[in-house]
Write a protein that holds these residues in place. Structure first.
Motif, short mmCIF file in Angstrom:
data_model
loop_
_atom_site.label_atom_id
_atom_site.label_comp_id
_atom_site.label_asym_id
_atom_site.label_seq_id
_atom_site.Cartn_x
_atom_site.Cartn_y
_atom_site.Cartn_z
N VAL A 51 28.86 36.50 39.56
CA VAL A 51 30.14 37.18 39.77
C VAL A 51 31.24 36.15 39.99
O VAL A 51 31.08 35.21 40.78
N HIS A 52 32.32 36.33 39.29
CA HIS A 52 33.47 35.45 39.48
C HIS A 52 34.42 36.04 40.52
O HIS A 52 34.66 37.24 40.53
N ALA A 53 34.91 35.18 41.40
CA ALA A 53 35.90 35.62 42.39
C ALA A 53 37.02 34.59 42.43
O ALA A 53 36.78 33.39 42.22
N TRP B 153 25.72 43.10 38.34
CA TRP B 153 27.15 43.41 38.32
C TRP B 153 27.80 42.66 37.18
O TRP B 153 27.31 41.60 36.77
N PRO B 154 28.92 43.15 36.70
CA PRO B 154 29.65 42.40 35.66
C PRO B 154 30.19 41.09 36.21
O PRO B 154 30.42 40.95 37.42
N ASP C 263 38.81 36.99 48.08
CA ASP C 263 38.83 38.00 47.02
C ASP C 263 37.92 39.16 47.45
O ASP C 263 36.79 38.94 47.90
N VAL D 226 36.05 41.11 45.95
CA VAL D 226 34.74 41.13 45.31
C VAL D 226 33.77 40.19 46.04
O VAL D 226 32.59 40.47 46.20
N GLY E 274 33.08 39.87 35.94
CA GLY E 274 34.36 40.08 36.61
C GLY E 274 35.51 39.31 35.99
O GLY E 274 36.64 39.35 36.48
N CYS E 275 35.22 38.57 34.92
CA CYS E 275 36.28 37.92 34.15
C CYS E 275 35.72 37.62 32.77
O CYS E 275 34.52 37.72 32.54
#
Length: 271
Positions: free
Chosen positions: A113-115, A34-35, A120, A122, A37-38
């Motif tokens: 993954v950033h949350a 997954w990307p 969040d 995600v 995310g930031c």
DNA sequence: ACATCTACCTGGTGGC
DNA sequence: TGCCACCAGGTAGATG
């Protein structure tokens, strides 16, 4: 590489070293599952407060937000010497003032993954459905048995699914069922309380011992300090199709459940 | 709501 | 030696 013991051993091997570290830069390699995310630049200046584990996810708590790391099937984390060039399979570098944490993952089933926080969406999508922590206090026989009662699928597949109990991967599922004397094809909801008690103990035993031994798999495993846990735990049935059962000498059998290999002893493990 | 299948990706191995 | 089929520790999302 990683089932729960490997992930936990990885966590223990770098948690102290990264705690309190300030992020200097974050660099991405090829895309992971997954990307992020930031933008990597948004991580610069954040401080890593500590590292927790939930199932097979590593949670790096930051002073603002958190990073969820998953090692997939082939991932590993190591500390590299700052300045060391990333290899073709190094896909995430977290440079901090306390060292360079590097994710190596040839198959790229892993993820970073950033949350913004644990609530969040995600993060919730990845963590909310996870079952009981097998090595934690919440993993009680009654709750485990109640979870099994709700599922009609084969016990091996219910263990792998991770929504009743997390962290039991393909190797340890076969191993735990052997220890408990339960046939992998047995419907989960047909397992009696006494047998659930045995399986509960077997899961804790096999995972707990693997953690103590430093994480062990049938291939290789290195923690974030580069120490190997290679072959320190002998498999009872996994990978032993056709070889004699270590308890009764009957040839170990191989079957496919949901495209995954399951190994069991037809005599020691009853439906 | 549940169970089953598909997809993601690379590397190692064994057969021919 | 080369080529190829098949296997591998995970799991979300699509499909039945």
């Amino acid at each position: 590489m990683p089932e729960l013991p490997e992930v936990e051993v990885t966590r223990r091997s770098f948690a102290d070293r990264i705690a309190g570290a300030r992020i200097v830069s974050a660099t991405l390699g090829k895309p992971l599952r997954w990307p992020l995310g930031c933008a990597p630049a948004e991580l610069v200046g954040r401080t890593v407060l500590g590292v927790r584990r939930r199932g097979k996810y590593l949670l790096l708590d930051l002073d603002e937000g958190l990073l969820l790391l998953h090692l997939g099937m082939s991932g590993s984390l190591t500390f590299a010497a700052p300045g060391t060039l990333a290899g073709v399979h190094d896909h995430f570098d977290l440079l901090t003032n306390q060292g360079l944490l590097r994710l190596h993952d040839p198959r790229r089933f892993g993820a970073v993954v950033h949350a913004a926080g644990e609530t969040d969406p995600v993060a919730r999508k990845l963590l909310d459905h996870l079952g009981l922590e097998p090595l934690g206090d919440t993993f009680q026989v009654d709750a485990f048995h109640a979870g099994l009662k709700q599922r009609r699928a084969a016990i091996k597949q219910v263990l792998l699914a991770g929504d009743v109990v997390v962290g039991v991967g393909n190797i340890y599922a076969s191993e735990a069922l052997f220890l408990a004397g339960i046939r992998p094809t047995t419907r989960a909801d047909r397992i009696s309380l006494p047998r659930a008690r045995g399986l509960h103990a077997a899961i804790r035993d096999v995972l707990g011992r693997a953690v103590e031994k430093g994480g062990s798999t049938l291939r290789d495993f290195f923690n974030a300090q580069g120490e190997s846990g290679y072959f320190q735990l002998e498999a009872a049935v996994y990978g032993r199709a056709g070889l004699p059962c270590r308890r009764c000498e009957t040839p170990v059998r191989l079957l496919k459940q949901g495209q995954r290999s399951t190994f069991f002893c037809p005599v020691c493990q009853r439906p």
